[in-house]
Design a protein around this motif. Structure first.
Motif, PDB file in Angstrom:
ATOM      1  N   PHE A  43       2.433   1.399  -6.050  1.00  0.00           N
ATOM      2  CA  PHE A  43       3.242   2.550  -5.673  1.00  0.00           C
ATOM      3  C   PHE A  43       3.667   2.365  -4.229  1.00  0.00           C
ATOM      4  O   PHE A  43       2.854   1.980  -3.378  1.00  0.00           O
ATOM      5  CB  PHE A  43       2.436   3.844  -5.821  1.00  0.00           C
ATOM      6  N   VAL A  49       4.645  10.099  -2.058  1.00  0.00           N
ATOM      7  CA  VAL A  49       3.835   9.209  -2.895  1.00  0.00           C
ATOM      8  C   VAL A  49       2.420   9.086  -2.327  1.00  0.00           C
ATOM      9  O   VAL A  49       1.435   9.075  -3.063  1.00  0.00           O
ATOM     10  CB  VAL A  49       4.486   7.817  -2.996  1.00  0.00           C
ATOM     11  N   TYR A  92       6.350   1.300  -8.769  1.00  0.00           N
ATOM     12  CA  TYR A  92       6.791   2.688  -8.749  1.00  0.00           C
ATOM     13  C   TYR A  92       7.321   2.976  -7.342  1.00  0.00           C
ATOM     14  O   TYR A  92       6.552   2.980  -6.375  1.00  0.00           O
ATOM     15  CB  TYR A  92       5.643   3.635  -9.061  1.00  0.00           C
ATOM     16  N   LEU A 213      10.049   6.977  -8.969  1.00  0.00           N
ATOM     17  CA  LEU A 213       9.074   8.066  -9.046  1.00  0.00           C
ATOM     18  C   LEU A 213       9.606   9.291  -8.311  1.00  0.00           C
ATOM     19  O   LEU A 213       9.757   9.274  -7.091  1.00  0.00           O
ATOM     20  CB  LEU A 213       7.747   7.621  -8.443  1.00  0.00           C
ATOM     21  N   THR A 244      13.453   6.620 -14.497  1.00  0.00           N
ATOM     22  CA  THR A 244      12.788   7.577 -13.607  1.00  0.00           C
ATOM     23  C   THR A 244      11.572   8.207 -14.297  1.00  0.00           C
ATOM     24  O   THR A 244      11.547   8.388 -15.507  1.00  0.00           O
ATOM     25  CB  THR A 244      13.742   8.711 -13.175  1.00  0.00           C
TER      26      THR A 244
END
Length: 280
Positions: A43, A49, A92, A213, A244
């Motif tokens: 990520f 995030v 992501y 994300l 998405t």
């Protein structure tokens, strides 16, 4: 006079190595560290995030997000991560309406660059270093030394316990991200939009799956986002054929957010991370 000039040049010559030594230090203590061999999913993105995804409960996953990271800087960080980790299969990327706002340009080559640029300076090509160099070079230099000496705290970190979204804070947050002081809608961030495409091209070259994300925001905050931004974001996803993940099926109440309504609380992070865990 000649003797003074000679001594002054000698003095400057002695200071030059002191000025240059931070640039010569290795950068392996920064955020661009090599992931463990079993890491297949990463990520990356900004505080949305960083606050949302607890990689400690997810299998084969690492969260490399950090606050105030633009898509521009994510690209260069991602290039470094991928060069050192051939086992990554899925990325992501945190990307939503605020990422395409020109308010974010302040973090790239505006007044906030002096605080953010030091994290990424060693990763940038020379031309990009010049473009992003802030006017307050002394502040940048001090922050750069600090980064080289102490590294950076990146990855999942959420200490927002017992918080709740508050309307006045959400209004203030939306105004900062999408409107000028006079109330006009801010222009789009062309550089972040450009580097979204560059990230897409990079990961497809490496045969890696890219998922955009969209971390949830509070419903009241969502209603305040200008339609221009919603349309622009949707068009970008269609134009670049991007997948998405927006957690639409999850209902989050006020206590799942911090006061600005733009970030999730610890409770919200637990819900989102558990959702991803159940999908493994």
């Amino acid at each position: 006079m000649k003797e003074f000039n000679k001594k002054f040049l000698v003095f400057l010559g002695g200071l030059l190595p002191l000025f240059l030594w931070p640039f010569l230090l290795p950068s392996n203590n920064l955020i661009y560290t090599r992931a463990k061999q079993e890491i297949n999913n990463i990520f990356i993105g900004d505080s949305h995030v960083q606050l949302s995804i607890n990689d400690n409960i997810l299998s084969n996953t690492a969260n490399f997000a950090i606050n105030s990271e633009s898509t521009y800087f994510s690209y260069y960080k991602l290039k470094k991560i991928l060069s050192e980790n051939s086992n990554i299969k899925k990325i992501y990327l945190g990307f939503s309406y605020h990422n395409i706002s020109s308010y974010y340009d302040e973090f790239i080559y505006g007044k906030r660059a002096q605080d953010i640029l030091p994290r990424y300076f060693d990763l940038l090509p020379f031309r990009e270093k010049l473009r992003c160099m802030p006017l307050k070079v002394s502040v940048f230099y001090r922050n750069y030394i600090n980064v080289k000496k102490n590294g950076i705290n990146h990855g999942y970190d959420n200490k927002f316990i017992s918080t709740s979204a508050i309307k006045k804070h959400m209004i203030k947050r939306v105004n900062t991200q999408f409107f000028t002081d006079s109330g006009d809608v801010l222009s789009f961030s062309e550089i972040n939009i450009q580097y979204l495409k560059k990230i897409k091209d990079l990961v497809r070259t490496e045969d890696i799956e890219l998922i955009i994300l969209k971390v949830p925001v509070h419903p009241y905050y969502s209603k305040l986002i200008p339609n221009e931004y919603i349309e622009k974001f949707n068009n970008l996803m269609l134009e670049h054929q991007l997948v998405t993940l927006d957690f639409n099926s999850i209902v989050l109440d006020d206590s799942c957010f911090i006061p600005d309504g733009d970030h999730v609380s610890l409770k919200g992070a637990d819900i989102l991370s558990s959702y991803l865990k159940n999908k493994e």
